[in-house]
Design a protein around this motif. Sequence first.
Motif, PDB file in Angstrom:
ATOM      1  N   ALA A  84      12.934  53.144  69.401  1.00  0.00           N
ATOM      2  CA  ALA A  84      13.718  53.019  70.791  1.00  0.00           C
ATOM      3  C   ALA A  84      15.127  53.548  70.728  1.00  0.00           C
ATOM      4  CB  ALA A  84      13.518  51.620  71.366  1.00  0.00           C
ATOM      5  N   PRO A 102      10.910  55.686  75.389  1.00  0.00           N
ATOM      6  CA  PRO A 102      11.314  54.497  76.090  1.00  0.00           C
ATOM      7  C   PRO A 102      12.794  54.623  76.345  1.00  0.00           C
ATOM      8  CG  PRO A 102      10.007  53.770  74.110  1.00  0.00           C
ATOM      9  CD  PRO A 102      10.085  55.414  74.248  1.00  0.00           C
ATOM     10  N   ARG A 151       5.493  53.659  76.047  1.00  0.00           N
ATOM     11  CA  ARG A 151       4.979  54.458  74.745  1.00  0.00           C
ATOM     12  C   ARG A 151       3.631  54.622  75.189  1.00  0.00           C
ATOM     13  NH1 ARG A 151       5.773  51.556  68.846  1.00  0.00           N
ATOM     14  NH2 ARG A 151       4.252  50.300  69.851  1.00  0.00           N
ATOM     15  N   ALA A 192       9.055  49.104  77.324  1.00  0.00           N
ATOM     16  CA  ALA A 192       9.004  50.038  76.341  1.00  0.00           C
ATOM     17  C   ALA A 192       7.483  50.424  75.917  1.00  0.00           C
ATOM     18  CB  ALA A 192       9.872  49.853  75.080  1.00  0.00           C
TER      19      ALA A 192
END
Length: 320
Positions: free
Chosen positions: A318, A176, A170, A166
Motif C-alpha cells: 500500500a 489501495p 485489493r 484496503a
Amino acid sequence: MKLILSIATLAATLFAVPATAQPAKTECLAGAKPGGGFDLTCRLLANSLQAAKIIRNPMAVSYMEGGVGAVAYNHVVGSRPADGGLVVAASSGSALLLAQKKFGNHDENAVRWVGALGADYGVIAVAPDSPIKSLKELVTEYAKNPAGFPIGGGGAVGSQDWMKAALIARAGGADPKKMRYAALEGGGAVTTALQGGHIKIAAGDASEMVKLIEANRIRVLAIMSDKRLPGVFANIPTAKEQGYDIEWPIWRGFYVGPKVTEAEYKWWVDTLTKLITTPEFKQEQETRGLFPFDMVGTQYDERVKADVKRFRALATEAGL
C-alpha cells in the motif's frame, strides 16, 4: 481424614497453577489513557483472575499513554525487562504498528508474547437502502469504479480500518493507495457518515454494529472472522464464505518483558490457560463485548509474528 486430605492434595496438584513462579504481586500495564481498548484488556484479565480466585491479591492496573502502546513497549523493554509480575496489554493494532516500524528500534521479537483472551472482528457494511446485497457485488462494482465508492473508517491511513478497506480494494484488483478514504473519529462517526450518504462503504468492528443491525440502520455484508459469529450476526456470512480469504480479528492479548525467566513466563501461560476455562472469565469476556479468541503460549507467539509479517506485506504494497 487422611482420604479427604489426599483428595484435596491431588486436586491442588491437578488444577492449581505452579506456586513457585507466582509473583508476589501482579500488574497489568495499559499503554494508553483509561477507558480504551488496552484498559478493557487489562480489566478483563484483572477482574476475571480475581473472580476465579486464581491469584491471591488483586492485580494492579496502570497506564502509560503514548504512541498507541509504543511508549509502554519501549518502557518494558528498556526499564522493566525482567519484571515477572508485569504483563502489558496488546492488540492486533500493536502488530500493525510493529509492522510499520512505529515502535522505534524494537520489533516483534523484543518481548515475550503470552496469550490472547478475546477478540472483536472487522466488518464491511453499506447503508440499508444500498442496492449492493453481498460482498461479491461490492467487490465487483468497486473494481469497475473505485472513485465512486468513498470508504470511511475510524482511523487515519495505515490504521486497522484503513487496512480492512484496503483488503476489499485489493480483492477487486484496485490499488489501495487510490481509495477515496475518509479518516473519521471513531466508529460512531463512520456509521453516521454512512447513513447520511457521505460514504458508501464503512469499515468497522462487529461490536460497534450490534444496535444498528437490530434497528435495520445498516447492512453488514461480511464478517472478517474464520466462522460466523453468534447473536445478531448469525445470518451474516463471513468473507471466506463468499470466496474471499480475508480475516481481521482484533485480538486482545498480553506480553511480558524479554528477560522474564522461563518459570515466570510459564506461570503466566499456565495461568491464562486455566483462566479461559472458568465461568468467571467467560462472563467477564461476554460483559465486555468480546468474542472467544483464546490463544496462549507458542501458538500465540506464532500468531503475533505471522500477523506482523502479513501486515508488513500489506503496508509495503500500500506504499506505507
